[in-house]
Design a protein around this motif. Structure first.
Motif, short mmCIF file in Angstrom:
data_model
loop_
_atom_site.label_atom_id
_atom_site.label_comp_id
_atom_site.label_asym_id
_atom_site.label_seq_id
_atom_site.Cartn_x
_atom_site.Cartn_y
_atom_site.Cartn_z
N UNK A 7 41.77 42.50 46.88
CA UNK A 7 41.12 42.90 48.13
C UNK A 7 40.53 41.71 48.88
N UNK A 8 40.08 40.69 48.17
CA UNK A 8 39.54 39.51 48.85
C UNK A 8 40.62 38.79 49.63
N UNK A 9 41.84 38.75 49.09
CA UNK A 9 42.96 38.13 49.80
C UNK A 9 43.29 38.92 51.07
N UNK A 10 43.33 40.24 50.95
CA UNK A 10 43.62 41.07 52.11
C UNK A 10 42.53 40.93 53.17
N UNK A 11 41.28 40.94 52.75
CA UNK A 11 40.17 40.80 53.69
C UNK A 11 40.18 39.43 54.35
N UNK A 12 40.57 38.39 53.60
CA UNK A 12 40.64 37.04 54.18
C UNK A 12 41.69 36.98 55.28
N UNK A 13 42.84 37.61 55.07
CA UNK A 13 43.86 37.62 56.12
C UNK A 13 43.39 38.39 57.34
N UNK A 14 42.69 39.48 57.13
CA UNK A 14 42.18 40.27 58.26
C UNK A 14 41.14 39.48 59.04
N UNK A 47 50.18 36.80 63.83
CA UNK A 47 50.95 36.58 62.60
C UNK A 47 50.12 36.87 61.36
N UNK A 48 48.86 36.46 61.35
CA UNK A 48 47.98 36.79 60.23
C UNK A 48 47.76 38.29 60.13
N UNK A 49 47.66 38.97 61.27
CA UNK A 49 47.49 40.42 61.26
C UNK A 49 48.74 41.12 60.71
N UNK A 50 49.92 40.64 61.09
CA UNK A 50 51.16 41.20 60.56
C UNK A 50 51.24 40.96 59.05
N UNK A 51 50.83 39.77 58.62
CA UNK A 51 50.83 39.45 57.19
C UNK A 51 49.88 40.38 56.43
N UNK A 52 48.72 40.64 56.99
CA UNK A 52 47.76 41.56 56.38
C UNK A 52 48.35 42.96 56.26
N UNK A 53 48.95 43.46 57.34
CA UNK A 53 49.51 44.81 57.32
C UNK A 53 50.67 44.92 56.34
N UNK A 54 51.51 43.90 56.26
CA UNK A 54 52.63 43.91 55.31
C UNK A 54 52.12 43.92 53.87
N UNK A 55 51.15 43.04 53.58
CA UNK A 55 50.60 42.98 52.21
C UNK A 55 49.88 44.26 51.84
N UNK A 56 49.25 44.90 52.80
CA UNK A 56 48.53 46.14 52.52
C UNK A 56 49.50 47.28 52.23
N UNK A 57 50.61 47.32 52.96
CA UNK A 57 51.58 48.40 52.77
C UNK A 57 52.43 48.18 51.52
N UNK A 58 52.93 46.97 51.33
CA UNK A 58 53.81 46.65 50.21
C UNK A 58 53.00 45.99 49.10
N UNK A 59 53.18 46.45 47.92
CA UNK A 59 52.45 45.89 46.77
C UNK A 59 53.04 44.55 46.37
N UNK A 60 52.26 43.77 45.61
CA UNK A 60 52.67 42.43 45.21
C UNK A 60 53.84 42.47 44.24
N UNK A 61 53.71 43.22 43.18
CA UNK A 61 54.77 43.35 42.18
C UNK A 61 55.11 44.81 41.96
#
Length: 76
Positions: A7-14, A47-61
């Motif tokens: 969550x800290x990574x996601x919040x940092x991108x946001x 671009x950072x917002x798109x990266x945040x939304x992609x990471x939030x929707x799709x899981x890492x592994x």
């Protein structure tokens, strides 16, 4: 089994996306001759917002049937 991002990574991108967008808007509102750099900051923020939304929707592994799939937006 799906493993998500921290969550800290996601919040940092946001937060970074909003910071870049605000810097871009402030730069565009100034009376400087080189206002094009403000557009660059806004594009970076989007671009950072798109990266945040992609990471939030799709899981890492994703682990299914003995296969590990890693989801990355920029790259392989």
């Amino acid at each position: 089994m799906k493993i998500g991002f921290n969550k800290t990574r996601l919040n940092a991108h946001l937060i970074l996306s909003f910071v870049w967008i605000i810097i871009g808007i402030l730069n565009l509102s100034s009376k400087d001759l080189e206002n094009w750099i403000g557009y660059v900051f806004i594009i970076l923020g989007v671009l950072y917002l798109v990266h945040f939304l992609y990471d939030r929707k799709n899981k890492y592994l994703i682990i299914e049937n003995g296969m590990i799939t890693k989801n990355i937006l920029w790259g392989k």
